[in-house]
Design a protein around this motif. Sequence first.
Motif, PDB file in Angstrom:
ATOM      1  N   PRO A 512       3.110 -27.709  -4.056  1.00  0.00           N
ATOM      2  CA  PRO A 512       3.672 -26.362  -3.897  1.00  0.00           C
ATOM      3  C   PRO A 512       4.026 -25.737  -5.244  1.00  0.00           C
ATOM      4  CG  PRO A 512       5.348 -27.998  -3.414  1.00  0.00           C
ATOM      5  CD  PRO A 512       4.076 -28.761  -3.670  1.00  0.00           C
ATOM      6  N   PHE A 513       3.815 -24.433  -5.346  1.00  0.00           N
ATOM      7  CA  PHE A 513       4.168 -23.670  -6.536  1.00  0.00           C
ATOM      8  C   PHE A 513       4.821 -22.363  -6.097  1.00  0.00           C
ATOM      9  CE2 PHE A 513       0.677 -26.375  -7.839  1.00  0.00           C
ATOM     10  CZ  PHE A 513       1.065 -26.838  -9.085  1.00  0.00           C
ATOM     11  N   GLN A 514       5.492 -21.717  -7.067  1.00  0.00           N
ATOM     12  CA  GLN A 514       6.135 -20.433  -6.797  1.00  0.00           C
ATOM     13  C   GLN A 514       5.626 -19.396  -7.786  1.00  0.00           C
ATOM     14  OE1 GLN A 514      10.547 -20.370  -6.708  1.00  0.00           O
ATOM     15  NE2 GLN A 514      10.260 -19.292  -4.758  1.00  0.00           N
ATOM     16  N   ASN A 515       5.198 -18.265  -7.251  1.00  0.00           N
ATOM     17  CA  ASN A 515       4.661 -17.190  -8.076  1.00  0.00           C
ATOM     18  C   ASN A 515       5.811 -16.477  -8.795  1.00  0.00           C
ATOM     19  OD1 ASN A 515       3.307 -14.964  -9.167  1.00  0.00           O
ATOM     20  ND2 ASN A 515       2.022 -14.683  -7.358  1.00  0.00           N
ATOM     21  N   ASP A 516       5.722 -16.381 -10.134  1.00  0.00           N
ATOM     22  CA  ASP A 516       6.792 -15.744 -10.901  1.00  0.00           C
ATOM     23  C   ASP A 516       6.549 -14.247 -11.093  1.00  0.00           C
ATOM     24  OD1 ASP A 516       4.644 -15.897 -12.603  1.00  0.00           O
ATOM     25  OD2 ASP A 516       5.728 -16.832 -14.263  1.00  0.00           O
ATOM     26  N   LYS A 517       5.500 -13.717 -10.480  1.00  0.00           N
ATOM     27  CA  LYS A 517       5.193 -12.292 -10.561  1.00  0.00           C
ATOM     28  C   LYS A 517       5.424 -11.624  -9.198  1.00  0.00           C
ATOM     29  CE  LYS A 517       3.515 -12.686 -14.792  1.00  0.00           C
ATOM     30  NZ  LYS A 517       4.163 -12.081 -15.984  1.00  0.00           N
ATOM     31  N   THR A 518       5.619 -10.316  -9.234  1.00  0.00           N
ATOM     32  CA  THR A 518       5.774  -9.550  -8.002  1.00  0.00           C
ATOM     33  C   THR A 518       4.409  -9.225  -7.419  1.00  0.00           C
ATOM     34  OG1 THR A 518       7.863  -8.563  -8.718  1.00  0.00           O
ATOM     35  CG2 THR A 518       6.650  -7.416  -6.982  1.00  0.00           C
ATOM     36  N   ILE A 519       4.258  -9.450  -6.116  1.00  0.00           N
ATOM     37  CA  ILE A 519       3.016  -9.145  -5.403  1.00  0.00           C
ATOM     38  C   ILE A 519       3.197  -7.843  -4.638  1.00  0.00           C
ATOM     39  CG2 ILE A 519       1.398  -9.921  -3.634  1.00  0.00           C
ATOM     40  CD1 ILE A 519       2.196 -12.779  -4.286  1.00  0.00           C
ATOM     41  N   SER A 520       2.228  -6.952  -4.754  1.00  0.00           N
ATOM     42  CA  SER A 520       2.194  -5.731  -3.947  1.00  0.00           C
ATOM     43  C   SER A 520       1.035  -5.845  -2.968  1.00  0.00           C
ATOM     44  CB  SER A 520       2.013  -4.499  -4.829  1.00  0.00           C
ATOM     45  OG  SER A 520       3.104  -4.353  -5.725  1.00  0.00           O
ATOM     46  N   TYR A 521       1.317  -5.549  -1.712  1.00  0.00           N
ATOM     47  CA  TYR A 521       0.337  -5.791  -0.644  1.00  0.00           C
ATOM     48  C   TYR A 521       0.337  -4.604   0.306  1.00  0.00           C
ATOM     49  CZ  TYR A 521      -1.634  -8.241   3.478  1.00  0.00           C
ATOM     50  OH  TYR A 521      -2.382  -8.614   4.562  1.00  0.00           O
ATOM     51  N   LEU A 522      -0.835  -3.960   0.438  1.00  0.00           N
ATOM     52  CA  LEU A 522      -0.980  -2.762   1.264  1.00  0.00           C
ATOM     53  C   LEU A 522      -1.993  -3.024   2.368  1.00  0.00           C
ATOM     54  CD1 LEU A 522      -0.450   0.334   1.710  1.00  0.00           C
ATOM     55  CD2 LEU A 522      -2.409   0.723   0.172  1.00  0.00           C
ATOM     56  N   ARG A 523      -1.658  -2.587   3.611  1.00  0.00           N
ATOM     57  CA  ARG A 523      -2.568  -2.746   4.747  1.00  0.00           C
ATOM     58  C   ARG A 523      -2.676  -1.438   5.532  1.00  0.00           C
ATOM     59  NH1 ARG A 523      -0.952  -7.748   8.483  1.00  0.00           N
ATOM     60  NH2 ARG A 523       0.959  -6.511   8.664  1.00  0.00           N
ATOM     61  N   PHE A 524      -3.904  -1.109   5.961  1.00  0.00           N
ATOM     62  CA  PHE A 524      -4.167  -0.024   6.908  1.00  0.00           C
ATOM     63  C   PHE A 524      -4.989  -0.604   8.054  1.00  0.00           C
ATOM     64  CE2 PHE A 524      -3.458   2.520   3.066  1.00  0.00           C
ATOM     65  CZ  PHE A 524      -2.621   3.508   3.563  1.00  0.00           C
ATOM     66  N   LYS A 525      -4.567  -0.345   9.262  1.00  0.00           N
ATOM     67  CA  LYS A 525      -5.285  -0.848  10.428  1.00  0.00           C
ATOM     68  C   LYS A 525      -5.525   0.289  11.410  1.00  0.00           C
ATOM     69  CE  LYS A 525      -5.034  -4.437  14.014  1.00  0.00           C
ATOM     70  NZ  LYS A 525      -4.171  -5.511  14.602  1.00  0.00           N
ATOM     71  N   LEU A 526      -6.782   0.448  11.808  1.00  0.00           N
ATOM     72  CA  LEU A 526      -7.173   1.501  12.743  1.00  0.00           C
ATOM     73  C   LEU A 526      -7.735   0.855  14.003  1.00  0.00           C
ATOM     74  CD1 LEU A 526      -7.807   4.523  13.420  1.00  0.00           C
ATOM     75  CD2 LEU A 526     -10.062   4.123  12.361  1.00  0.00           C
ATOM     76  N   GLU A 527      -7.208   1.267  15.153  1.00  0.00           N
ATOM     77  CA  GLU A 527      -7.701   0.803  16.441  1.00  0.00           C
ATOM     78  C   GLU A 527      -8.027   2.020  17.294  1.00  0.00           C
ATOM     79  OE1 GLU A 527      -5.227  -2.666  18.050  1.00  0.00           O
ATOM     80  OE2 GLU A 527      -3.918  -1.824  16.486  1.00  0.00           O
ATOM     81  N   ASN A 528      -9.253   2.070  17.804  1.00  0.00           N
ATOM     82  CA  ASN A 528      -9.599   3.190  18.674  1.00  0.00           C
ATOM     83  C   ASN A 528     -10.724   2.791  19.610  1.00  0.00           C
ATOM     84  OD1 ASN A 528     -11.877   3.463  16.828  1.00  0.00           O
ATOM     85  ND2 ASN A 528     -12.147   5.483  17.748  1.00  0.00           N
TER      86      ASN A 528
END
Length: 667
Positions: A512-528
């Motif tokens: 196990p390791f720990q990330n010392d940087k900030t992660i930015s995570y963006l999601r778009f989901k379309l259902e039709n």
Amino acid sequence: MNKVVLVFFFLGICLTTIAQVKKQFPIENSQGGAIKSQDSINTESRKSTSIENLKNPKAKIEDYLIISHANDTTYVDTTLSIQKDYKFNYLRKDNFGLMPFSNLGQTYNSLTYSFENTSLMPGFGAQARHFNYMEIEDINYYRVPTPLTELFFRTAFEQGQLADSFFTVNTSPQFNFSIAYKGMRSLGKYQHILTSTGNFRFTSNYRTKNNRYNIRGHIVTQDLLNQENGGLQDDQVEPFETGEEEFLDRSILEVNFENAESILRGKRFYLDHNYKMFNKVVEKYLPQSLNDSISKSRLVVRHIMSFEDKYFEYDQTSASTAFFGDAFKSSNLKDRATLENFYNQVQLDFYNNVLGSLQFNISHNNYNYGYNKLVVLNGNTITNRLKGNIFAAGGKYHKRYKGFDLQGEFGVNISGDFDGNYLKAHATFKLNDDIGATASINHSSKAPNYNTLLYQSDYLNYNWQNSFNNTETQQFAFKLQYKEYIKLTADFNTVNDYMYFKKDETTQQVQPFQNDKTISYLRFKLENEIKFGNLALNNTILYQNVDDDNNTLNIPEFTTRNTLYYSNHLFKKALYLQTGVTLNYFTKYYMNAYNPLLAEFYVQTDREFGNFPRLDFFINAKIRQTRIYLKAEHFNSAFTGYNYYSAPNNPYRDFTVRFGVVWNFFL
């Protein structure tokens, strides 16, 4: 042991109320919340529900209630829809965003992640084995006018099958119990990947005639066994990908080892009961003007208690040093991590039609995680247990105001070895009868999973005792929906001190390791869904973008599922038919690899996987209360290239035809 006896004592109070089963009686729909259909079903599919086949003419399909852990109430739905096809799988829920392994009952690789969290305690670990592990939130309760049975069956791979049997009955309008068992066994196509799982559930709920005292509880026992082979040997990857006829018999391909198995086993006893201290409600026969002018209030005291005992064990008859490195012994290796968790929460709920709903709670967690041996490594002794007590406080708020539905929730650990807190706010607004919007925020700080903090193994490099920072996440989410035609969801997440597994550069073993940087995570989901008469095109499209300097959170940019299908009534509406083709696809990315010793996925950046289509042809039919499913899975495997993987060195399944059925009985 005393904890188990205590839980059984309270559940026994419920069981003693069981009397002779009454044949038929009507039940009102009152459950304190809106009753809604279990699925988003179009008008045509709803017509396929054969309500006239209910044997009690006084009973309605809307009377067969399903009550979730959060008290959301739906009713039994026997219609046939494309959503039902998506849920007709081992997990019995929509598995979009999960990439299954070749054999039924193995694990899933995650193509997307959710960082919404309201937990204050570390997780157990062995996350790859928990997809079919039923948590408290996965258990439903029931209320039915007549006995209800559901039988689920689906064929597996080679030898075996998947079956889920369920029965529930109200012995009186006040008392209900249910019993269910899901069992699965599948040999699989590759060497040494047999799976055998079982999930037993028993639930009961009771309320007094004046509805002042309510109690519900469940008992769940689970055992999930997998043979482990470590995936294909490196020199077997090329024969698989070239599609040589000799190797189309997958049992010929050599795997890394054939002498290991892992099992996740757990049992849980859960109790939730409440008592209304006062319930000042105006009689419905009063004039409306007088009714509106007088406050409606109630005060409820609630107690929740849960005891769970679980363990994950990895057994191997002889050491595989080429795969896991040096070992303390050469044969009969056995790693077992155990967790006992006893949880109590006391709540005070106050409702007023002016102020809304307020809740305050105090909870206590007694945890005991670890191993039954001591390990000395490089002259240092690694502790074998993490145990202690955590006290926490929290609250909730809910209010409907001028078209808005407002909800808030928070929790914080106030004493103990683990810090933790969360804050969640949620607002829903209906713009009109057709359009609704939801916005939410979530902040969380939680200690990493137990297996990252402490791990012991017969393999030398899989022993550690760590002190990591809490993982902190912030999520902003938005949803917009227009009828049942289109739904758009978006969320933006920031993650600090993200925990992950990766091969250590020195030992080349997973740690196990720990990330010392900030992660930015963006999601778009379309259902039709687009309809053309009896034809329909159902689409689910997911776009994801990650900003991570250390490349520890890897996901495909695009993931899509598209189903083109035809549906219609045949034979004077005696049969309802759906048939079509489903495409699943995701773009190339650095797919996580699987470590069977830890039952965890780990980060790799050596090779990208993806960019292969999976086409499934299906024919689904409904006759009375029976839904029949026939599917040709991945029928394009022979002509679009043998480059399909669930994880590095773990190929996805080849073309296969599978059959299944879901059958409801209303007595």
